[in-house]
Design an enzyme around this catalytic site. Structure first.
Site, PDB file in Angstrom:
ATOM      1  N   ASN A  13      -7.246   4.546 -24.881  1.00  0.00           N
ATOM      2  CA  ASN A  13      -6.761   5.669 -24.075  1.00  0.00           C
ATOM      3  C   ASN A  13      -6.045   5.064 -22.873  1.00  0.00           C
ATOM      4  OD1 ASN A  13      -6.349   7.918 -22.527  1.00  0.00           O
ATOM      5  ND2 ASN A  13      -8.509   8.225 -21.990  1.00  0.00           N
ATOM      6  N   LYS A  15      -4.234   6.403 -20.683  1.00  0.00           N
ATOM      7  CA  LYS A  15      -4.138   7.273 -19.499  1.00  0.00           C
ATOM      8  C   LYS A  15      -2.694   7.239 -18.968  1.00  0.00           C
ATOM      9  CE  LYS A  15      -9.000   6.531 -18.878  1.00  0.00           C
ATOM     10  NZ  LYS A  15     -10.164   6.579 -18.022  1.00  0.00           N
ATOM     11  N   HIS A  98     -10.755  15.284 -22.359  1.00  0.00           N
ATOM     12  CA  HIS A  98     -11.220  14.102 -21.632  1.00  0.00           C
ATOM     13  C   HIS A  98     -11.776  14.545 -20.271  1.00  0.00           C
ATOM     14  CE1 HIS A  98     -11.112  10.384 -19.342  1.00  0.00           C
ATOM     15  NE2 HIS A  98     -11.198   9.769 -20.515  1.00  0.00           N
ATOM     16  N   GLU A 100     -11.379  13.483 -17.408  1.00  0.00           N
ATOM     17  CA  GLU A 100     -10.389  13.571 -16.327  1.00  0.00           C
ATOM     18  C   GLU A 100      -9.628  14.890 -16.405  1.00  0.00           C
ATOM     19  OE1 GLU A 100      -8.615   9.773 -17.138  1.00  0.00           O
ATOM     20  OE2 GLU A 100     -10.472   8.822 -16.445  1.00  0.00           O
ATOM     21  N   GLU A 170     -18.567  10.258 -23.863  1.00  0.00           N
ATOM     22  CA  GLU A 170     -18.189   9.452 -22.700  1.00  0.00           C
ATOM     23  C   GLU A 170     -18.958   9.932 -21.477  1.00  0.00           C
ATOM     24  OE1 GLU A 170     -14.050   7.588 -23.281  1.00  0.00           O
ATOM     25  OE2 GLU A 170     -13.735   9.565 -22.439  1.00  0.00           O
ATOM     26  N   GLY A 176     -14.318   4.176 -16.144  1.00  0.00           N
ATOM     27  CA  GLY A 176     -13.515   3.500 -15.126  1.00  0.00           C
ATOM     28  C   GLY A 176     -14.341   2.952 -13.982  1.00  0.00           C
ATOM     29  N   SER A 216     -16.129   2.291 -19.867  1.00  0.00           N
ATOM     30  CA  SER A 216     -16.216   0.861 -19.531  1.00  0.00           C
ATOM     31  C   SER A 216     -16.586  -0.026 -20.712  1.00  0.00           C
ATOM     32  CB  SER A 216     -17.195   0.638 -18.356  1.00  0.00           C
ATOM     33  OG  SER A 216     -16.726   1.317 -17.205  1.00  0.00           O
TER      34      SER A 216
HETATM   35  P1  PGA Z   1     -12.672   3.198 -19.367  1.00  0.00           P
HETATM   36  O1  PGA Z   1     -12.133   4.636 -19.818  1.00  0.00           O
HETATM   37  O2  PGA Z   1     -12.842   2.385 -20.615  1.00  0.00           O
HETATM   38  O3  PGA Z   1     -11.624   2.663 -18.441  1.00  0.00           O
HETATM   39  O4  PGA Z   1     -13.998   3.430 -18.666  1.00  0.00           O
HETATM   40  C1  PGA Z   1     -12.604   5.240 -20.976  1.00  0.00           C
HETATM   41  C2  PGA Z   1     -11.985   6.605 -21.112  1.00  0.00           C
HETATM   42  O5  PGA Z   1     -11.816   7.275 -20.087  1.00  0.00           O
HETATM   43  O6  PGA Z   1     -11.634   7.053 -22.224  1.00  0.00           O
END
Ligand code: PGA
Length: 256
Positions: A13, A15, A98, A100, A170, A176, A216
């Protein structure tokens, strides 16, 4: 059905990262990633890089996903992109709901459900994201949250439709932040979600659904997370932007 008979999906992903030129370079670096028939590798790139990505993956086993999709076919929805538009480009997957999007853009379980339906109707594979906030985990209501998000996200779908959906678990506190769920926490939560699907659709359907872990996941912890019986892949943010790290996670999934 055992983990070994479920499809493992390793999805990056990206982003809001990578220009078209950068996308072509990164995908080029993935071309020699190991592969086998049990593992799908997907890059979910910004809308602007989709066409570049579709061209760049030609001749490789890598597939392309979008990071969102609107629930209507067309119309007065400024700034949105329909499932048919994505399919026309050669996109095969769409990340939906997601955290976010839920946190910053007002996405709800209802809009997630609608977007997932639109994706399915158009033939895209939805990657439906769920996960608890830190305060929800601390309050001991993780299972309640996962159960609600799973049931509302899948509301109204037939068993055949559910078989085509990927769920990404998640935990929001792990995204993140560098704070990964332990392999046990990830396995337990993914197993719990599978149980919720089993209650709704029966064991056979639930056993076939791909449930990813995300938050992460990186080159160091990928193998341990992916070894969990109920973890069928990963949705990877930061580490998917670095070809070597993403390839290390792919290698762990492919088992080479
Ligand atoms: P990350 O993001 O691996 O940077 O924690 C995962 C995601 O948001 O899909």
């Amino acid at each position: 059905m055992k983990k070994s008979s479920r499809k493992v999906v390793i999805a990056g992903n990206w982003k809001m990262n990578k220009t078209r030129a950068e996308a072509a370079t990164l995908i080029g670096q993935l071309a020699n990633a190991p592969q086998n028939a049990d593992v799908d590798v997907v890059v979910c790139v910004p809308f602007t890089a989709l066409e570049t990505a579709v061209n760049a993956v030609k001749g490789t086993a890598v597939k392309v996903g979008a990071q969102n999709v609107h629930f209507e076919k067309s119309g007065a929805f400024t700034g949105e992109v329909s499932a048919d538009m994505l399919v026309e480009l050669g996109v095969e997957y769409a990340v939906i709901g997601h955290s976010e999007r839920r946190q910053y853009f007002g996405e709800t379980d209802a809009t997630v459900n609608n977007r997932t339906r639109a994706a399915l109707v158009a033939g895209l594979i939805p990657i439906l994201c769920i996960g608890e906030l830190l305060e929800e985990r601390e309050a001991g209501i993780t299972e309640e949250v996962l159960s609600r998000q799973t049931k509302l996200g899948l509301a109204g779908f037939t068993a055949d439709e559910v078989k085509r959906i990927i769920i990404a678990y998640e935990p929001v506190w792990a995204i993140g932040t560098g704070k990964t769920a332990t392999a046990e926490q990830a396995g337990e939560a993914c197993g719990f979600v599978r149980g919720v699907i089993a209650k709704l659709y029966g064991e056979a359907v639930a056993d076939g659904v791909t449930i990813q872990y995300g938050g992460s996941m990186n080159a160091k912890n990928g193998a341990e997370l992916l070894a969990q019986e109920d973890v069928d892949g990963g949705l990877i943010g930061g580490a998917s932007l670095v070809a070597e790290d993403f390839k290390t996670i792919i290698k762990a999934a492919v088992g080479v």
